[in-house]
Motif scaffolding. Structure first.
Motif, short mmCIF file in Angstrom:
data_model
loop_
_atom_site.label_atom_id
_atom_site.label_comp_id
_atom_site.label_asym_id
_atom_site.label_seq_id
_atom_site.Cartn_x
_atom_site.Cartn_y
_atom_site.Cartn_z
N LEU A 36 47.15 51.60 43.62
CA LEU A 36 48.19 50.87 44.35
C LEU A 36 47.78 49.42 44.59
O LEU A 36 48.59 48.51 44.42
N ALA A 37 46.54 49.21 44.98
CA ALA A 37 46.08 47.83 45.24
C ALA A 37 46.16 47.00 43.96
O ALA A 37 46.57 45.82 44.00
N GLU A 38 45.78 47.58 42.85
CA GLU A 38 45.80 46.85 41.58
C GLU A 38 47.24 46.57 41.14
O GLU A 38 47.55 45.47 40.65
N HIS A 39 48.11 47.54 41.32
CA HIS A 39 49.53 47.35 41.00
C HIS A 39 50.14 46.22 41.85
O HIS A 39 50.77 45.30 41.32
N HIS A 40 49.94 46.31 43.17
CA HIS A 40 50.53 45.31 44.06
C HIS A 40 49.95 43.92 43.82
O HIS A 40 50.67 42.92 43.96
N ALA A 41 48.68 43.83 43.45
CA ALA A 41 48.10 42.52 43.16
C ALA A 41 48.83 41.83 42.02
O ALA A 41 49.10 40.62 42.08
N VAL A 42 49.16 42.59 40.98
CA VAL A 42 49.86 42.00 39.83
C VAL A 42 51.25 41.54 40.24
O VAL A 42 51.72 40.49 39.80
N ARG A 43 51.93 42.31 41.07
CA ARG A 43 53.27 41.92 41.51
C ARG A 43 53.23 40.73 42.47
O ARG A 43 54.14 39.89 42.46
N GLN A 44 52.18 40.62 43.28
CA GLN A 44 52.16 39.62 44.35
C GLN A 44 51.26 38.42 44.07
O GLN A 44 51.53 37.32 44.55
N SER A 45 50.20 38.61 43.30
CA SER A 45 49.28 37.50 43.01
C SER A 45 48.89 37.54 41.54
O SER A 45 49.53 36.90 40.70
N ALA A 46 47.86 38.35 41.18
CA ALA A 46 47.49 38.45 39.76
C ALA A 46 46.45 39.54 39.55
O ALA A 46 45.66 39.86 40.44
N LEU A 158 44.52 30.28 35.24
CA LEU A 158 44.01 29.85 33.94
C LEU A 158 43.86 28.33 33.89
O LEU A 158 42.94 27.82 33.25
N ALA A 159 44.73 27.61 34.57
CA ALA A 159 44.60 26.15 34.63
C ALA A 159 43.31 25.75 35.34
O ALA A 159 42.76 24.67 35.07
N ASP A 160 42.82 26.60 36.23
CA ASP A 160 41.59 26.31 36.98
C ASP A 160 40.34 26.91 36.34
O ASP A 160 39.24 26.74 36.87
N THR A 161 40.50 27.63 35.23
CA THR A 161 39.36 28.34 34.64
C THR A 161 38.41 27.37 33.95
O THR A 161 38.79 26.67 33.00
N ASP A 216 34.29 36.42 33.10
CA ASP A 216 33.62 35.92 34.30
C ASP A 216 34.27 34.63 34.79
O ASP A 216 34.47 34.44 36.00
N ALA A 217 34.61 33.75 33.86
CA ALA A 217 35.19 32.45 34.25
C ALA A 217 36.58 32.63 34.87
O ALA A 217 36.91 31.95 35.85
N VAL A 218 37.37 33.53 34.31
CA VAL A 218 38.70 33.78 34.86
C VAL A 218 38.60 34.41 36.25
O VAL A 218 39.31 34.03 37.19
N LEU A 219 37.70 35.39 36.40
CA LEU A 219 37.52 36.02 37.71
C LEU A 219 37.10 34.98 38.76
O LEU A 219 37.58 35.00 39.90
N ALA A 221 37.71 31.75 38.75
CA ALA A 221 38.85 30.87 39.04
C ALA A 221 39.88 31.59 39.90
O ALA A 221 40.61 30.96 40.67
N GLY A 222 39.96 32.90 39.75
CA GLY A 222 40.99 33.65 40.46
C GLY A 222 40.63 34.04 41.88
O GLY A 222 41.48 34.58 42.61
N GLU A 223 39.39 33.79 42.32
CA GLU A 223 38.97 34.21 43.66
C GLU A 223 39.88 33.65 44.75
O GLU A 223 40.18 34.33 45.74
N SER A 224 40.33 32.43 44.58
CA SER A 224 41.18 31.80 45.60
C SER A 224 42.66 32.05 45.37
O SER A 224 43.51 31.57 46.13
N HIS A 225 42.98 32.82 44.31
CA HIS A 225 44.38 33.08 43.98
C HIS A 225 44.74 34.56 44.08
O HIS A 225 45.81 34.97 43.62
N GLY A 226 43.86 35.38 44.65
CA GLY A 226 44.17 36.79 44.82
C GLY A 226 44.02 37.63 43.57
O GLY A 226 44.57 38.74 43.50
#
Length: 368
Positions: A36-46, A158-161, A216-219, A221-226
């Motif tokens: 559920l957490a993984e599903h909702h992350a994709v719908r709400q953040s990434a 991805l723009a921040d990666t 690793d680079a994408v993860l 960059a994504g720390e501040s984007h959920g």
């Protein structure tokens, strides 16, 4: 039985505590923490997915466009360079060998991405259809890794990666079902604005040796984007909500495109293509519909669809309690007489008849 296969990201998944499952002969992460957490992350953040099990084929040559028009159900010769197109690989019987996405990389250069479990069947079919065409088909699956970043924050992540450079098209100008080029670690990176979740997002094709560094680079960059890692369980409920078919469930060799609601993918006006003579489905053939129910008990693949008196009229191909909508949803093949939107049917859930209503697909559609 052959040994299970792992993607180049196996060590990353293990370090993140992933649970694995067999999928098309590959050991793939089914979840990291919570479906559920993984599903909702994709719908709400990434969410970030490893989809390196998918198969890739290059099609090159002076007659590559004409060849693909013959080999596939769509008109790929009309596809512009820089664009992608969903298509079907049909058998002579017009049954579906696989559904694929085709990217036109150049005038005489295409990339075809197919499902992992159908890699051998797709390679054999594509190779067998080259007779009479000046074209070369190569299976390059083992050379590349494929990473998907899906969700409303995918573009910003991805723009921040760090390390992604030389992007050929500004991020905000990249369109759905199109692609751009970039580099990562000095190597070519293909950025495709495609996905299998019903959300905005990208699929990144990178040389296999760079998969771990890119992940690793994408993860980071994504720390501040959920952004969180997501597994196959979330991917399945996401694609079900989006009404996207899964091979082996909604699509099989016994399924014709029109039955699956994919008649639009077939360009019958083409002079010839494999499966053309058999593409019309029988008038009484079952067709794919969406089903919505109340409560919490979901119909699963293989469950019968019946009338109120218990007469079988179809079968569920995929079903789940929708995390986004909060009620059970399913896709099923039913008799045409019961396929009209609004029709009342019942799901046989372990001997209990659960009322359901035929509903237009997709169940969920993003608003932006």
């Amino acid at each position: 039985m052959s040994d299970p296969r792992y993607t180049p990201l196996r060590d990353r998944h293990e370090s993140l505590g992933a649970s694995f499952t067999d999928f098309g002969g590959w050991q793939m992460p089914v979840r990291y923490t919570s479906d559920l957490a993984e599903h909702h992350a994709v719908r709400q953040s990434a969410g970030i997915f490893d989809i390196s099990h998918m198969a890739e084929f290059t099609v090159r040559g002076a007659q590559a466009a004409d060849y693909l028009d013959h080999a596939l159900a769509g008109r790929l010769s009309a596809l512009a360079v820089g664009k992608a197109k969903y298509s079907l690989l049909l058998a002579e019987s017009a049954g579906i060998i696989d559904d694929v996405i085709v990217y036109r990389l150049g005038d005489e250069d295409y990339l075809v991405i197919s499902n992992a479990g159908n890699r051998d069947a797709v390679r054999e079919a594509l190779s067998a259809r080259t007779d009479g065409f000046t074209v070369e088909v190569d299976d390059v699956s083992d050379d590349y890794a494929l990473i998907a970043v899906q969700g409303p924050n995918a573009e910003a992540i991805l723009a921040d990666t760090e390390g992604v450079a030389d992007v050929s098209i500004p991020w905000s100008e990249q369109r759905y079902y199109a692609w751009a080029t970039a580099t990562f670690g000095g190597q070519p990176l293909l950025l495709a604005r495609t996905g299998y979740t019903g959300e905005d997002g990208f699929e990144l094709l990178v040389p296999a040796a760079l998969a771990g560094s890119l992940w690793d680079a994408v993860l980071a960059a994504g720390e501040s984007h959920g952004l969180i890692p997501a597994g196959l369980a979330a991917r399945d409920t996401l694609r079900l909500e989006a009404g996207m078919p899964l091979y082996g469930h909604e699509l099989t060799l016994d399924t014709k495109p029109a039955q699956a609601g994919l008649g639009r993918v077939v360009v019958s006006a083409k002079e010839s293509f494999v499966g053309k003579d058999a593409v019309d489905a029988a008038s009484d053939a079952r067709v794919l519909v969406g089903l919505a129910a109340e409560g919490k008990r979901a119909g699963r693949a293989g469950y019968a669809v019946v009338t109120e008196d218990g007469t079988p009229i179809g079968e569920v191909t995929s079903g789940a309690l929708s995390p986004t909508l909060g009620h059970p949803i399913a896709m099923a093949y039913v008799d045409p007489s019961s396929a009209a939107e609004g029709s009342a049917v019942f799901l046989d859930v372990r001997g209990t008849r659960i009322p359901a209503t035929v509903t237009a697909l997709p169940f969920y559609r993003r608003t932006k």
